[in-house]
Design an enzyme around this catalytic site. Sequence first.
Site, PDB file in Angstrom:
ATOM      1  N   SER A 123       0.868  -1.169   0.000  1.00  0.00           N
ATOM      2  CA  SER A 123       0.000   0.000   0.000  1.00  0.00           C
ATOM      3  C   SER A 123       0.910   1.224   0.000  1.00  0.00           C
ATOM      4  O   SER A 123       1.715   1.391   0.912  1.00  0.00           O
ATOM      5  CB  SER A 123      -0.877  -0.032   1.256  1.00  0.00           C
ATOM      6  OG  SER A 123      -1.649   1.148   1.343  1.00  0.00           O
ATOM      7  N   LYS A 149      -1.109  -1.070  -4.385  1.00  0.00           N
ATOM      8  CA  LYS A 149      -2.299  -0.280  -4.039  1.00  0.00           C
ATOM      9  C   LYS A 149      -1.840   1.152  -3.822  1.00  0.00           C
ATOM     10  O   LYS A 149      -0.835   1.379  -3.160  1.00  0.00           O
ATOM     11  CB  LYS A 149      -2.922  -0.859  -2.772  1.00  0.00           C
ATOM     12  CG  LYS A 149      -3.821   0.070  -1.973  1.00  0.00           C
ATOM     13  CD  LYS A 149      -4.553  -0.731  -0.895  1.00  0.00           C
ATOM     14  CE  LYS A 149      -4.693   0.043   0.396  1.00  0.00           C
ATOM     15  NZ  LYS A 149      -5.365  -0.751   1.450  1.00  0.00           N
ATOM     16  N   LYS A 151      -3.116   5.139  -2.701  1.00  0.00           N
ATOM     17  CA  LYS A 151      -4.166   5.892  -2.030  1.00  0.00           C
ATOM     18  C   LYS A 151      -4.637   6.996  -2.973  1.00  0.00           C
ATOM     19  O   LYS A 151      -3.818   7.639  -3.647  1.00  0.00           O
ATOM     20  CB  LYS A 151      -3.623   6.515  -0.743  1.00  0.00           C
ATOM     21  CG  LYS A 151      -3.223   5.483   0.298  1.00  0.00           C
ATOM     22  CD  LYS A 151      -4.450   4.810   0.909  1.00  0.00           C
ATOM     23  CE  LYS A 151      -4.063   3.889   2.046  1.00  0.00           C
ATOM     24  NZ  LYS A 151      -5.247   3.272   2.684  1.00  0.00           N
ATOM     25  N   ASP A 176      -7.252   2.911  -3.125  1.00  0.00           N
ATOM     26  CA  ASP A 176      -7.979   2.973  -1.848  1.00  0.00           C
ATOM     27  C   ASP A 176      -8.292   4.433  -1.539  1.00  0.00           C
ATOM     28  O   ASP A 176      -7.385   5.259  -1.413  1.00  0.00           O
ATOM     29  CB  ASP A 176      -7.113   2.354  -0.733  1.00  0.00           C
ATOM     30  CG  ASP A 176      -7.841   2.259   0.617  1.00  0.00           C
ATOM     31  OD1 ASP A 176      -9.005   2.698   0.705  1.00  0.00           O
ATOM     32  OD2 ASP A 176      -7.237   1.736   1.572  1.00  0.00           O
ATOM     33  N   GLU A 201     -11.132   0.494  -3.320  1.00  0.00           N
ATOM     34  CA  GLU A 201     -11.410   0.208  -1.912  1.00  0.00           C
ATOM     35  C   GLU A 201     -12.076   1.408  -1.249  1.00  0.00           C
ATOM     36  O   GLU A 201     -11.597   2.538  -1.366  1.00  0.00           O
ATOM     37  CB  GLU A 201     -10.073  -0.130  -1.228  1.00  0.00           C
ATOM     38  CG  GLU A 201     -10.186  -0.605   0.207  1.00  0.00           C
ATOM     39  CD  GLU A 201      -8.803  -0.984   0.789  1.00  0.00           C
ATOM     40  OE1 GLU A 201      -7.844  -1.216   0.015  1.00  0.00           O
ATOM     41  OE2 GLU A 201      -8.680  -1.026   2.019  1.00  0.00           O
ATOM     42  N   ASP A 226     -13.651  -1.833   3.198  1.00  0.00           N
ATOM     43  CA  ASP A 226     -12.728  -1.891   4.322  1.00  0.00           C
ATOM     44  C   ASP A 226     -13.472  -1.331   5.548  1.00  0.00           C
ATOM     45  O   ASP A 226     -14.112  -2.083   6.300  1.00  0.00           O
ATOM     46  CB  ASP A 226     -11.455  -1.084   3.974  1.00  0.00           C
ATOM     47  CG  ASP A 226     -10.455  -0.932   5.111  1.00  0.00           C
ATOM     48  OD1 ASP A 226     -10.756  -1.323   6.244  1.00  0.00           O
ATOM     49  OD2 ASP A 226      -9.346  -0.388   4.875  1.00  0.00           O
ATOM     50  N   LYS A 250      -9.520  -6.992   8.272  1.00  0.00           N
ATOM     51  CA  LYS A 250      -8.486  -6.573   9.217  1.00  0.00           C
ATOM     52  C   LYS A 250      -8.868  -7.131  10.578  1.00  0.00           C
ATOM     53  O   LYS A 250     -10.003  -6.917  11.041  1.00  0.00           O
ATOM     54  CB  LYS A 250      -8.400  -5.043   9.290  1.00  0.00           C
ATOM     55  CG  LYS A 250      -7.862  -4.400   8.016  1.00  0.00           C
ATOM     56  CD  LYS A 250      -7.804  -2.892   8.121  1.00  0.00           C
ATOM     57  CE  LYS A 250      -7.230  -2.296   6.828  1.00  0.00           C
ATOM     58  NZ  LYS A 250      -7.355  -0.816   6.804  1.00  0.00           N
ATOM     59  N   GLY A 278      -3.876  -4.012   6.176  1.00  0.00           N
ATOM     60  CA  GLY A 278      -2.835  -3.661   7.142  1.00  0.00           C
ATOM     61  C   GLY A 278      -3.155  -2.338   7.812  1.00  0.00           C
ATOM     62  O   GLY A 278      -3.954  -1.549   7.305  1.00  0.00           O
TER      63      GLY A 278
HETATM   64  O1  OSB Z   1      -7.165   1.840   4.517  1.00  0.00           O
HETATM   65  O2  OSB Z   1      -6.016   0.078   4.328  1.00  0.00           O
HETATM   66  C1  OSB Z   1      -6.171   1.199   4.819  1.00  0.00           C
HETATM   67  C2  OSB Z   1      -3.098   2.200   6.851  1.00  0.00           C
HETATM   68  C3  OSB Z   1      -3.699   2.824   7.919  1.00  0.00           C
HETATM   69  C4  OSB Z   1      -5.066   2.949   7.955  1.00  0.00           C
HETATM   70  C5  OSB Z   1      -5.842   2.442   6.916  1.00  0.00           C
HETATM   71  C6  OSB Z   1      -5.238   1.786   5.850  1.00  0.00           C
HETATM   72  C7  OSB Z   1      -3.850   1.704   5.803  1.00  0.00           C
HETATM   73  C8  OSB Z   1      -3.122   1.124   4.685  1.00  0.00           C
HETATM   74  C9  OSB Z   1      -1.729   0.656   4.969  1.00  0.00           C
HETATM   75  O3  OSB Z   1      -3.518   1.093   3.558  1.00  0.00           O
HETATM   76  C10 OSB Z   1      -1.585  -0.815   4.976  1.00  0.00           C
HETATM   77  C11 OSB Z   1      -0.249  -1.201   5.528  1.00  0.00           C
HETATM   78  O4  OSB Z   1       0.714  -1.149   4.767  1.00  0.00           O
HETATM   79  O5  OSB Z   1      -0.164  -1.556   6.718  1.00  0.00           O
HETATM   80 MG    MG Z   2      -8.356   0.654   3.228  1.00  0.00          MG
END
Ligand code: OSB
Ligand code: MG
Length: 356
Positions: A123, A149, A151, A176, A201, A226, A250, A278
């Site tokens: 991510s 992925k 953001k 995402d 996402e 999510d 998660k 994550g």
């Molecule tokens: O939306 O998946 C998410 C990190 C913090 C809060 C929300 C998210 C995330 C990530 C990071 O996308 C995932 C990771 O590398 O741990």
């Molecule tokens: Mg997410």
Amino acid sequence: MPLVHFFETSFGRTTERRIVLVQVMAEGLTGWGEVTCGEKPFYSYETPETAWHILRDFLIPWTLHRKWESASEVADCFRPVRGHNMAKAALENALWDIEAQQKGLPLAQLVDGTRSEIPCGVSIGIQNSVEDLLAKIEKECAAGYQRIKVKIKPGWDLEVMERIRTKFSSLPLMADANSAYTLADVERLKRLDRFNLMMIEQPLGWDDLLDHARLQSELSTPICLDESIHSPDDARKAIEIGACRIINIKLGRVGGFTSAKRLHDLCRANGIPVWCGGMLESGVGRAHNVALSALPGFTLPGDISASARYWSRDIIDPEVEVTTHGTIRVPETPGLGYTPNLARMEPLTARRESFG
Ligand code: OSB
Ligand code: MG
């Protein structure tokens, strides 16, 4: 724990993590769990302070000095507390760690995992420039990760995707939004369809299902939920109304292994692929994620990447490492399969409270 590189989403930038760990001692064994909430109540309402309160004043007193046959019994005992799933998961998951050690089983096997190796993606947060993002994608592809992925948020979306696809035309790619859009953005979101994304996402409200169903009917790109999914029941409703075609599980968000396993089973029975999300975890939470990802329904690469992407030095031994073909080997030793390093935690510890 300072992050090696800042992580930015539509709700803000994180440079340093403040993490609550739970250490449980029972029958001569020690189990570990991690509260995965953010420092601020932006991803969800939970924070390290709310988790400390809920654990100290409710969950820990309910758990202490009781005979538990199995970690699977704990979720029912926690039910009177509404929500606060990340606080619940930290304690429940520590008990799963202990049960695995007692039975001499790897945690993955105790929770019915079947894989010996799990597929990994990364991510990548919002960067200072598109050039920085392209360079990061290039680096992670070279490291072997199986999907990328990125953001997105309004203004960091269509143009960014266009630039990514120009350079990496067939890369397994997803986006995402962390709830950065509303139904008023349908036309903009429809323009993402042309980028052949594996999924988008959580485009809409963090607590919404209905609008996602409306949006999914307009998009050819699968929606993955999510933030909106906190329980197997949420997943059942989302599937029933067509709010998503994929679910990110998660452990913290859904309240621990018992709930995560049920959610996985429900999705599997309904043909909905799942993958492990994550939360910028330390090695403790990361180890739990590896075990969860061994379940057979986790068919898509998860956001569980190497410790070194987040930390100059993780707090477990060995650190989580990723193979050159973008996988993590599931540990075969009893319990977590990674050993929390107390000496490394010590100088990082700001607060400690013991109960007994
Ligand atoms: O939306 O998946 C998410 C990190 C913090 C809060 C929300 C998210 C995330 C990530 C990071 O996308 C995932 C990771 O590398 O741990
Ligand atoms: Mg997410």
